[in-house]
Design a protein around this motif. Structure first.
Motif: not given
Lengths: 131, 364
Positions: A43, A59, A61-62, A66-67, B295, B297, B318-319, B347-348
């Motif tokens: 993002e 951000t 995301e894997s 999320v990081s 994604v 969660r 998930t994705s 999401i956030r």
């Protein structure tokens, strides 16, 4: 051992910075992409966003996690890597090249003094994660 | 991580480059090469999973059936020897102690395969309800378990088995020798693919794993971790205890009504389920796909179509490696649960539009 590209500066949040005049290209380190695993979504900020060092600029995301992406230096976003929209996995495949994330016009070049050289980043990683 | 429990394959995972994490008190591989590669290899070829952390609780003796009928919600009296049944242990209020599979080994001999995180809780729950003449034993630490999953699973397993595996039907098992060791081989899994789950004496787990890896080379076998196990099960909408089902939800709300045998005799939780079935459920586990990138969660909030009112929480998300889209499940009030309905996932700080879809996300 993860690859630490030379000629770059690193933050303790695992971003790298390539300084090019008053502009900087920013990405995440090999250590960061490897810890995240398969990246499925990045993002990105909007063009012209002005973001301070230490603030979140996006951000990543894997599948697993999320990081936050944290600005290593203050500046204005002048280019985003739009290719990551369709191929976020480029961050895994080539984090120091095609997987770059944003380019900024820096607000304060002196902030680079707070970043780590490749040697310092290597020592930081060793300290953070003794293997 | 020294206090974590380990499976017999711990050293094997390390040699294979497994990234080890704490899962319900067990040190388990979350991935080896990468979740997406392992997921795709399971969908396209064959993967090996270490599921030795799962628990096995045995019921033997004259009153085994009577006790299982009371403790589980599905009808054990319908099971033949060699058959497996999906079921659950429920509390009096109808919510889940755990979801389980029941195996009928002989006339009056059964075992339950239960979730790793629930072994001790289940065993105490079971013991506190036992009546009559039977032996109930938790043999989890003596048993190793390997899942071989994917369309080539049968070809690989056939290399080390003298039995005709083709004859074993879905949700049936056979006791057989593998590599000269006694095992129980069931045709089932948690991925949606064809495959088998192999129970063996824990000290022979490594030998069987290594034989499968060796014989599977030409079929493209690779180990897969808990990360891929989760994306695989989510794509086919298998619920996970602790996320999609728990002690707050009823099997009827989770869409698992077909595993609740209200017509059999008394069982724990029956009264409330009977009443709920008559009156109708108030909320339901929905499956949704994000309309845009992102994604979802666990614990993200679900909002109504207008993005105004929070109506629930994502239980799993998930994705999807197969679809390349964000997928998830969660409980919402029944009036919002219709297939095709629009919802939003927070999401956030953003409302991300999503659509309720008919399960599963991926048809194998």
């Amino acid at each position: 051992m993860r690859e630490i590209a030379s000629g770059l500066l690193y933050s303790k949040d695992h971003e790298w910075v390539r300084i090019d005049g008053t502009e900087c290209v920013i990405g995440i380190s090999d250590h960061a992409q490897n810890s995240l695993g398969d990246i499925v979504f990045v993002e990105l900020p909007a063009l012209d966003d002005e973001i301070d060092a230490g603030d979140e600029f996006g951000t990543i995301e894997s599948v697993k996690a999320v990081s936050s992406l944290v600005m290593p230096m203050s500046g204005k976003v002048i280019e985003i890597n739009e290719a990551l929209d369709d191929e976020p996995e480029m961050v895994n495949d080539d984090c120091y090249g095609a997987g770059w994330i944003i380019r900024i016009e820096t607000a304060n070049m002196e902030e680079q003094a707070a970043l780590l050289s490749p040697e310092q980043y290597e020592a930081f990683l060793a300290e953070e994660e003794p293997e | 991580m020294s206090e974590l429990k380990t499976t017999p394959l711990n050293e094997t995972h390390r040699q294979l480059g497994g990234k080890m994490v704490d899962f319900a008190g067990w040190e388990m591989p979350i991935q080896y090469k990468g979740v997406i590669a392992e997921h795709k290899n399971t969908r396209e070829a064959v993967s090996l999973f270490d599921v030795s952390h799962m628990g096995e609780i045995y019921f033997e003796g004259k009153d085994a059936l009577t006790n299982l009928q009371k403790l589980t919600c599905n009808d054990v009296s319908k099971m033949q020897i060699g058959q497996v049944q999906y079921s659950a242990l429920l509390y009096e209020n109808g919510t889940f102690v755990d979801d389980i599979t029941v195996y009928r080994l002989a006339e009056s001999s059964y075992f339950l395969c239960v979730n790793a995180s629930n072994v001790e809780k289940n065993f105490l729950w079971i013991q506190s309800h036992l009546q009559g003449d039977l032996l109930c034993e938790n043999r989890s630490s003596q048993i190793g378990q390997i899942a071989i999953q994917g369309q080539k699973a049968i070809n690989v397993l056939q290399q080390i088995s003298k039995e005709s595996l083709e004859e074993i039907k879905y949700y049936w098992f056979r006791e057989m020798e593998l590599c000269g060791f006694p095992t129980t081989v069931a045709r089932m899994g948690y991925t949606g693919e064809d495959g088998f789950e192999i129970y063996c004496p824990q000290e022979h787990t490594v030998a069987i794993w290594e034989a499968l890896m060796e014989k599977g080379q030409s079929f493209g076998i690779a180990p897969a971790g808990l990360g891929a196990r989760d994306t695989l099960r989510l794509e086919v909408c298998f619920p996970l205890y602790g996320q999609d089902i728990d002690d707050q939800h009823l099997p009827l709300e989770a869409g698992l009504g077909r595993f609740v045998a209200l017509e059999k005799g008394d069982f724990i939780g029956k009264d409330i389920l009977q009443k709920t079935k008559k009156e109708g459920i108030q909320r339901k586990l929905i499956r949704f796909v994000l309309d845009v990138r992102g994604v979802p969660r666990s614990h993200y909030l679900i909002y109504d179509a207008e993005g105004q009112r929070s109506i629930g929480e994502v239980s799993s998300g998930t994705s999807s490696p197969t679809l390349g889209k964000g997928i998830g499940m969660g409980y919402v009030p029944i009036e919002h649960s219709k297939i095709g309905n629009k919802i939003n996932i927070q999401i956030r700080n953003k409302m991300v539009p999503a659509s309720i879809v008919k399960p599963p996300f991926v048809t194998i």
